[in-house]
Scaffold this motif. Structure first.
Motif, PDB file in Angstrom:
ATOM      1  N   ARG A 157       1.002  -1.184  -0.014  1.00  0.00           N
ATOM      2  CA  ARG A 157       0.052  -0.094   0.122  1.00  0.00           C
ATOM      3  C   ARG A 157       0.954   1.260   0.003  1.00  0.00           C
ATOM      4  O   ARG A 157       1.839   1.287   0.562  1.00  0.00           O
ATOM      5  CB  ARG A 157      -0.880  -0.181   1.293  1.00  0.00           C
TER       6      ARG A 157
ATOM      7  N   CYS B 163      -0.119   5.727  -0.389  1.00  0.00           N
ATOM      8  CA  CYS B 163      -0.970   6.876  -0.775  1.00  0.00           C
ATOM      9  C   CYS B 163      -0.609   7.771  -1.921  1.00  0.00           C
ATOM     10  O   CYS B 163       0.773   7.762  -2.078  1.00  0.00           O
ATOM     11  CB  CYS B 163      -1.202   7.396   0.270  1.00  0.00           C
TER      12      CYS B 163
ATOM     13  N   LEU C 189      -5.378   5.944  -2.375  1.00  0.00           N
ATOM     14  CA  LEU C 189      -4.084   5.244  -2.580  1.00  0.00           C
ATOM     15  C   LEU C 189      -4.190   4.738  -3.848  1.00  0.00           C
ATOM     16  O   LEU C 189      -4.945   4.266  -4.422  1.00  0.00           O
ATOM     17  CB  LEU C 189      -4.322   4.126  -1.348  1.00  0.00           C
TER      18      LEU C 189
ATOM     19  N   GLN D  36      -1.916   1.182  -5.629  1.00  0.00           N
ATOM     20  CA  GLN D  36      -1.094   0.079  -5.590  1.00  0.00           C
ATOM     21  C   GLN D  36       0.215   0.314  -6.126  1.00  0.00           C
ATOM     22  O   GLN D  36       0.269   0.781  -7.103  1.00  0.00           O
ATOM     23  CB  GLN D  36      -1.725  -1.099  -6.012  1.00  0.00           C
TER      24      GLN D  36
END
Length: 102
Positions: free
Chosen positions: A71, A73, A98, A100
């Motif tokens: 993850r 952002c 966010l 990926q």
């Protein structure tokens, strides 16, 4: 925290404002170290530094993304949530906007 004290001490702030800023910085640092993902990121960075001696910003970012389960952002996503609270840091909170990691 010693470096933070130097930086905050250089700003034109009252003693009370300096104390408040340093207390918040201390709380955030403690929350990061105590969070599962934060501790994993710090350990990964420390291990890589022990092995290689130096890391680029991108290498550090990659280690952090791995620690946070891929993850990351989007740029500017924290603007609506800043300043981060110790609770957000401890929980591994990532703002909704966010992306990926590749």
């Amino acid at each position: 925290m010693e470096r933070a004290k130097l930086v905050v001490g250089a700003w034109d702030l009252s003693d009370a404002e300096q104390h408040e800023l340093l207390a918040l910085a201390d709380a955030r640092a403690a929350a990061l170290v105590r969070s599962k993902a934060g501790a994993a990121a710090i350990k990964a960075i420390a291990d890589a530094l022990m092995e290689r001696g130096r890391l680029t910003g991108e290498q550090i970012a990659t280690l952090c993304r791995r620690a946070y389960g891929g993850r990351e952002c989007a740029y500017g996503a924290w603007n609506a949530y800043w300043p981060a609270t110790p609770e957000q840091i401890r929980s591994g909170f990532i703002p909704e906007r966010l992306r990926q990691a590749a």
